[in-house]
Structures are given as C-alpha cells and as structure tokens.
Design a protein around this motif. Structure first.
Motif, short mmCIF file in Angstrom:
data_model
loop_
_atom_site.label_atom_id
_atom_site.label_comp_id
_atom_site.label_asym_id
_atom_site.label_seq_id
_atom_site.Cartn_x
_atom_site.Cartn_y
_atom_site.Cartn_z
N VAL A 111 0.87 -1.18 0.00
CA VAL A 111 0.00 0.00 0.00
C VAL A 111 0.91 1.22 0.00
CG1 VAL A 111 -1.79 1.27 1.24
CG2 VAL A 111 -1.75 -1.24 1.32
N PHE A 112 0.73 2.10 -0.96
CA PHE A 112 1.57 3.28 -1.08
C PHE A 112 0.83 4.48 -0.50
CE2 PHE A 112 2.90 0.29 -4.33
CZ PHE A 112 4.26 0.22 -4.09
N TYR A 113 1.30 4.89 0.67
CA TYR A 113 0.70 5.97 1.45
C TYR A 113 1.28 7.30 0.94
CZ TYR A 113 0.73 8.76 5.92
OH TYR A 113 0.65 9.73 6.90
N GLU A 138 2.76 0.63 -11.38
CA GLU A 138 3.82 -0.28 -11.83
C GLU A 138 3.84 -1.57 -11.01
OE1 GLU A 138 8.36 -0.34 -10.69
OE2 GLU A 138 7.95 1.31 -12.08
N GLN A 139 3.65 -1.45 -9.69
CA GLN A 139 3.77 -2.60 -8.80
C GLN A 139 2.42 -3.26 -8.48
OE1 GLN A 139 6.66 -3.99 -7.77
NE2 GLN A 139 7.68 -2.51 -9.10
N GLN A 140 1.37 -2.77 -9.11
CA GLN A 140 0.03 -3.31 -8.89
C GLN A 140 -0.31 -3.32 -7.39
OE1 GLN A 140 0.47 -7.08 -11.04
NE2 GLN A 140 -0.71 -6.21 -12.74
N GLY A 141 0.02 -2.22 -6.75
CA GLY A 141 -0.27 -2.08 -5.33
C GLY A 141 -1.51 -1.22 -5.11
N VAL A 142 -1.83 -0.99 -3.86
CA VAL A 142 -2.94 -0.13 -3.47
C VAL A 142 -2.39 1.28 -3.27
CG1 VAL A 142 -4.68 0.34 -1.70
CG2 VAL A 142 -4.14 -2.03 -2.33
N LEU A 143 -3.00 2.24 -3.93
CA LEU A 143 -2.63 3.64 -3.70
C LEU A 143 -3.61 4.24 -2.70
CD1 LEU A 143 -0.89 6.12 -4.50
CD2 LEU A 143 -2.72 6.70 -6.10
N SER A 144 -3.07 4.79 -1.62
CA SER A 144 -3.89 5.54 -0.67
C SER A 144 -3.56 7.02 -0.87
CB SER A 144 -3.59 5.11 0.76
OG SER A 144 -4.50 5.70 1.66
#
Length: 385
Positions: A111-113, A138-144
């Motif tokens: 998760v990118f805070y 790019e990393q298919q993560g969660v953007l907060s």
C-alpha cells in the motif's frame, strides 16, 4: 486483517495505526484489524530497507497489507541547508520497488501511502502524486491518495488546520483525514459515520507506549463529517490519478569555479570564512568555518573548525590534498551526519571557494558551499607565475 506500517514520523504522529483501528472497529465490526509498525523519525525507505527490522518483520508477520511511506521530500535533498524535493528516481522509486517485491513475495499487498506537500509548497503535491501513483500502478499495489485529500481540504477550507505547528507533520485533524483515506483505500467502503474522538497509545521516544492511552483527536462533529466526506470521495475515486506530471527538475548543485594552480607552501596559515550546509531551521546556515594549515615537506596537514551558535564547535584534523588547482579534504561530523563531510576548493583572487557534500544516516544527500580567506599575517596566496 493484518496491516504493517513502514515509515516515519508522518505515521507515528497522533498514532495513525490506532486511528485506523478506531475507524475499523466502528465501521467494519465484522472484521478484526491488527496493526504493526516499523517507524523511525526521519527515516527513508532506503534507510529502512538497509536496517534490520522491516524486512524480517515483513517476511515473518503473515500480513495482508504493508503500508509504505517515504520521507516527505522523497528521500531528502538539501542544498546550502535548504530542503528540496528529490527526484523520485534517486531513492523513492528504487527502494519502493524493492519493498514492493519483498511484500509481494511474503504474500501481502503493498500500500503506497501518498503523503502531502509541506504547508509552504502546495504545488509540490504534483510531484508526490506522480511518484506514488506511478509506483502503485507499476507494482500493482494499493494507492492511498492521502496527499490529494489534503490538497482538496486546503483549497476548500484553508482555515481548517491539518498541520502541526512546524508546517510539515500532521496535526490531529491531519492524521484523522489520513486515517479516513487509508480506511477507505483498504476496506473499499466510505468512512462516513466514524467517531469524531479517538484514543490510543502515545509515541514516546522510539515506540508507542502501550501502557498508556490518551486522546489522539477530538473534532467538532461537523468538521469530522466534512473530513469523512473528503476522505471517502478521494479514497474511492475510480482509478489512479494521472501520472503525466513531469518529474521535478533537478536543482542546481554548487560547483567549483575555475581556479589557479597553487602549491602547498602557499596555503599554510590561517583561513577564515563561512560554510553553508546545515539546516536553516536550526539557525545554522551559514556558519563560521576556520582552517589552520601547515606544511610537512611538500604535503599539507591541519585542523578544521566549524562554529555553531547553538552547540559546541566541531573540530577535526584534516589532511588536504592538492591535485592540479583543486584542494580537497574530509572532515568528520559525528553528530548530524554521523560520518564524513567531503570538501573541495579552488583558489580565486586569494580566496578559497569550495563545495561540500555529505550523506546523513537516512541516506539523504546534502550539498553546500564554503569560502575562506587567509587572515592577515598568513603566507601569501598569490598564484604562481
């Protein structure tokens, strides 16, 4: 749901993990939320990656999510004591990728805070948005997208204070808004109806003091409802923000002018001037700098002295080298940098004009400038003819 926080004071101010737990308890009673943290004041993802806590905990913790939060200026860059937004490609993107891969290998999701710009530099949010959104994609993560929520509140209600008094860290309302966005990003539901008062353990020195509980935030109901509305709308916005904002232009680093050739014998004596490197907010830029040089055959030796207004002078032996027209030496600073200052200079019209560079323990890069003149009675510094 198990959530690990990896970051610094932007997370531990007002105990963001505890606020998130309070939101979950009130709004998602069917789920039990547990949090853990690896938090260090001023830390960068680089320093946390190189440390001995974050990666073992990621591997062994059976986390569902790992929240990654970078230093507020994307890794730290200072020029003559003034902070600048770092190019994301220098530190944030490389170490964000390393952490994201570690998290995914451990079976969790990164998760990118996205943090917020400093109070005096609202346009810098574009750079933070670009950096976090592009890495999340790019990393298919969660953007907060916390920073976008802060940006909206600052524009809609400039009188609602989100910041701590330093204009950088979050005040209680700022952490509350952050928790709103983070809850919405993780649970994929609005944070409407959350309590306006939340309690939790205070941060003491280097950790949360779980033996104590204090009020973290107590907002008027209408303020809490407004922040919940903004947090819900921003956190549930479809898709990631556009990432076509250009990376920040690289600031101009101090450089050496053209000097004249000289010999060791010309440099012996006392030199006095100033050095600009230390943080402006500490009242230390620029500071007086003194250099005493003696000759030992064809070589130079000496001692440097940096004078501060708020603490004892910093003194160290130096062994200068002359290569062509450049004088270079190193200087130990065991306090702020816990390491070495690297100084270089050339002789211009009887004056040493130089540059200095250093790295702090968190991996931040520091650049500065210095100058010094020979005091009366010292040997001549006229160039060779």
């Amino acid at each position: 749901m198990r959530v690990l926080f990896v970051g610094n004071s932007y997370t531990y101010y007002n105990n963001l993990p505890a606020m998130l737990e309070g939101f979950a308890q009130a709004l998602a009673p069917g789920k039990r939320l547990q949090t853990g943290s690896v938090l260090e004041g001023g830390a960068t993802l680089s320093s946390l990656w190189k440390g001995d806590k974050a990666r073992p905990l990621i591997r062994d913790g059976s986390w569902n999510y790992v929240v990654l939060q970078e230093q507020s200026m994307l890794g730290g860059l200072r020029i003559n004591g003034v902070p600048y937004m770092n190019d994301p490609a220098e530190m944030f993107l490389p170490y964000g990728r390393l952490f994201a891969q570690e998290v995914k290998t451990a079976g969790a999701r990164p998760v990118f805070y996205m943090t917020w710009s400093r109070k005096t530099d609202l346009p810098a949010q574009d750079v933070l948005t670009y950096a976090y959104a592009s890495l999340a994609r790019e990393q298919q993560g969660v953007l907060s997208p916390v920073g976008l929520a802060w940006q909206r509140v600052r524009r809609e209600r400039p009188g609602l204070e989100l910041y701590f008094e330093d204009g950088r860290h979050p005040g209680p309302a700022g952490t509350y808004l952050t928790a709103c966005v983070l809850f919405t990003s993780l649970f994929r539901q609005p944070c409407l109806g959350a309590p306006s008062t939340l309690t939790g353990a205070p941060w003491v020195d280097t950790a949360f003091d779980t033996s104590r509980t204090e009020t973290l935030v107590a907002l008027p109901e209408d303020t809490a409802r407004y922040l919940q509305q903004v947090g819900s709308e921003v956190g549930l916005a479809t898709g990631l923000p556009e990432t076509d904002v250009a990376a920040p232009p690289s600031p101009v680093l101090p450089s050496l002018p053209r000097g004249v050739p000289f010999e060791a014998g010309q440099m012996a004596g006392e030199w006095q001037g100033t050095l600009a490197l230390y943080p402006e907010e500490r009242g230390m830029a620029p500071v007086p700098f003194q250099l005493s040089l003696t000759t030992q055959g064809t070589q130079l030796a000496g001692r440097g002295r940096i004078l501060f207004s708020h603490r004892a002078p910093l003194e160290a032996d130096v062994t200068p080298r002359i290569e062509g027209e450049v004088l270079s030496f190193s200087f130990q600073d065991p306090h702020l940098f816990e390491g070495t200052l690297n100084l270089r200079a050339v002789l211009v019209e009887g004056e040493l004009r130089g540059v200095v560079s250093a790295a702090d323990p968190q991996g931040g890069r520091w650049f500065g400038s210095w100058s010094a003149r020979s005091v009366q009675g010292s040997p001549s510094t006229e160039p060779r003819r």
